[in-house]
Design a protein around this motif. Structure first.
Motif, short mmCIF file in Angstrom:
data_model
loop_
_atom_site.label_atom_id
_atom_site.label_comp_id
_atom_site.label_asym_id
_atom_site.label_seq_id
_atom_site.Cartn_x
_atom_site.Cartn_y
_atom_site.Cartn_z
N ARG A 128 0.82 -1.22 0.00
CA ARG A 128 0.00 0.00 0.00
C ARG A 128 0.86 1.28 0.00
O ARG A 128 2.03 1.27 0.37
N HIS A 129 0.20 2.38 -0.36
CA HIS A 129 0.87 3.69 -0.35
C HIS A 129 1.37 4.01 1.06
O HIS A 129 0.67 3.75 2.03
N TYR A 130 2.54 4.59 1.15
CA TYR A 130 3.16 4.79 2.46
C TYR A 130 3.43 6.25 2.80
O TYR A 130 4.18 6.55 3.72
N PHE A 131 2.79 7.19 2.08
CA PHE A 131 3.00 8.62 2.40
C PHE A 131 2.66 8.91 3.85
O PHE A 131 3.18 9.87 4.42
N ASN A 132 1.77 8.11 4.45
CA ASN A 132 1.39 8.37 5.86
C ASN A 132 1.82 7.23 6.78
O ASN A 132 1.29 7.11 7.88
N HIS A 133 2.77 6.42 6.34
CA HIS A 133 3.31 5.39 7.24
C HIS A 133 4.30 6.06 8.21
O HIS A 133 5.13 6.88 7.80
N PRO A 134 4.23 5.70 9.50
CA PRO A 134 5.10 6.37 10.49
C PRO A 134 6.58 6.35 10.11
O PRO A 134 7.29 7.33 10.40
N GLY A 135 7.07 5.30 9.50
CA GLY A 135 8.49 5.23 9.17
C GLY A 135 8.90 6.31 8.16
O GLY A 135 10.01 6.86 8.23
N VAL B 128 13.04 26.55 4.14
CA VAL B 128 13.46 25.15 4.22
C VAL B 128 12.63 24.41 3.19
O VAL B 128 11.40 24.37 3.28
N VAL B 129 13.30 23.88 2.18
CA VAL B 129 12.62 23.17 1.10
C VAL B 129 12.61 21.68 1.45
O VAL B 129 13.66 21.07 1.65
N VAL B 130 11.40 21.12 1.55
CA VAL B 130 11.25 19.73 2.00
C VAL B 130 10.69 18.91 0.83
O VAL B 130 9.51 19.03 0.48
N PRO B 131 11.54 18.05 0.23
CA PRO B 131 11.12 17.33 -0.98
C PRO B 131 10.28 16.08 -0.67
O PRO B 131 10.70 14.95 -0.91
N ILE B 132 9.06 16.30 -0.16
CA ILE B 132 8.24 15.16 0.27
C ILE B 132 7.82 14.25 -0.88
O ILE B 132 7.45 13.11 -0.65
N GLY B 133 7.88 14.76 -2.11
CA GLY B 133 7.46 13.94 -3.25
C GLY B 133 8.48 12.93 -3.70
O GLY B 133 8.18 12.09 -4.56
#
Ligand code: HT9
Ligand code: FE2
Length: 362
Positions: A147-154, A263-268
């Motif tokens: 499954r998609h893990y964008f919201n997995h704690p790790g 602060v640029v955060v490359p979450i993608g």
């Protein structure tokens, strides 16, 4: 207790692939863009980005490091499964690794895709690539997509700490007034509108992670930072609308609003892909410098042990589901854990239906 990965007998890391030397660049770009209507000028520009970096994308080395860390994580935790790696656009190709897995007698593999979010490019297109790779192979393994893990704690925890570390780099007098600029790959607005089971999932998932990071930073530092979700790497013809604002345009607008440190955060991006080292570290950093704004780029998840462990957690979670057991699904933020099996018709191919594995319409 020894963890139980049954019914899985292998893990497959599924990624994009990238060129490794100058001669690879043009054939790689042809693989990526075949039949996609990318203007020639844009292709030449992107080709220059690769040539400027010696014709070598960082992505394959990032995946090799991730593979080594993943094998170590599984072995150290009693999960004795082989790990394979295959790409959409470059060697090692998915078709070749599927041949190898078939020859090795693999029966059922859990696939971890190096894209955390729902969209045609980041999800269904990989499912089509998997269908192509097993097509015509006798005795090929069954492939399930984790499954998609964008919201997995790790993943979330790794990105929270990367953001805190970048803020700390700004030091006193920068840290408190800094904007958090969350960046991901732009896609056509129509692709976002059609993403996920109900549409709009691509942006909604990014917003949920961005909000979670902002709140976790506040809990740690006492500051709720101004923040925005912005985009990079737009391509396609100019008349087709893509997600905006572009990161550089956003920096221009913030310069007019008082030049805060950013602060640029490359979450993608799960590791330092070309988009990160070129679009952010090279181009956006130069924009910030020209505007007289301080600029720090937060690290990607890369081989953060908490992110590497996401694969093991999702493998064991899904294995339990497939055995019919109840599982608690770890998740952080405002959205629930994503589905195991993509619903029929989600993230449709804008160029028409093609066979895709690991969905209920498979
Ligand atoms: C959502 C998304 C992700 C994230 C999810 C995922 O990771 O899959 C992603 C990743 C990547 N995209 C990459 C490279 C490229 N993407 C292109 C083109 C496109 N990307 C799109 C979307 C995405 N792309 C789209 C809608 C296009 C238009 C053409 C089409 O509909 O396909 C082009 C063509 C030239 C250009 O116009 O930029 C290139 C070279 C690399 C490798 C980087 C490296 O070498 O480190 C990676 C990881
Ligand atoms: Fe891309």
């Amino acid at each position: 207790m020894h963890p139980d990965p049954r019914p899985y007998d292998a893990v497959l890391l599924v990624s994009f692939g990238g060129p490794e030397k100058p001669d690879d660049v043009v054939p790689f770009l042809e693989n990526v863009t075949r039949g996609r209507g990318i203007p020639k000028e844009r292709l030449e520009e992107v080709g220059r980005h690769y040539f400027d970096f010696g014709g070598r994308s960082p992505i394959n080395d990032q995946n090799r490091a991730f593979l080594a860390a993943l094998r170590e994580d599984l072995a150290s935790n009693g999960v004795d499964l082989p790990v394979y790696w295959g790409n959409r656009n470059w060697d090692p190709y998915l078709a070749d690794v599927l041949k190898q897995m078939t020859a090795d007698g693999i029966e059922r593999a859990a696939c971890f895709v190096t894209s955390a979010y729902s969209s045609y490019s980041g999800c269904r297109q990989y499912r089509e690539n998997l269908a192509d790779a097993v097509g015509g192979l006798d005795g090929a393994p069954r492939l399930d997509k984790l499954r998609h893990y964008f919201n997995h704690p790790g993943f979330v925890d790794a990105m929270v700490d990367a953001t805190l570390a970048a803020l700390a780099d700004l030091g006193e007098g920068g840290r408190e007034t800094a904007d958090l600029v969350f960046v991901t790959h732009s896609i056509p607005t129509a692709m976002n509108d059609a993403s996920g089971p109900e549409g709009g999932a691509y942006v909604a998932q990014h917003r949920s992670l961005a909000e979670e990071i902002v709140e976790r930073v506040r809990l740690e530092t006492g500051h709720r930072h101004r923040h925005e979700l912005v985009f990079c790497s737009r391509s396609g013809p100019p008349q087709v609308p893509w997600l905006e604002p572009d990161v550089n345009d956003h920096l221009e607008a913030r310069a007019e609003a008082g030049r805060p440190p950013v602060v640029v955060v490359p979450i993608g991006f799960v590791s330092d892909h070309m988009e990160v080292v070129y679009d952010l570290d090279t181009e956006a950093a130069a924009t910030a410098e020209r505007l007289g704004m301080r600029f720090v780029r937060a690290a990607t998840a890369g081989v953060d042990p908490r992110f590497v462990r996401v694969v093991r957690d999702l493998l064991l979670e899904r294995a339990a589901v497939e055995r019919g057991e109840d599982v608690a699904r770890a998740v952080e933020g405002s959205l629930p854990a994503s589905w195991d099996v993509c619903p029929a018709g989600c993230c449709p191919n804008p160029r028409g239906d093609r066979p895709a594995l690991a969905g209920s319409d498979a």
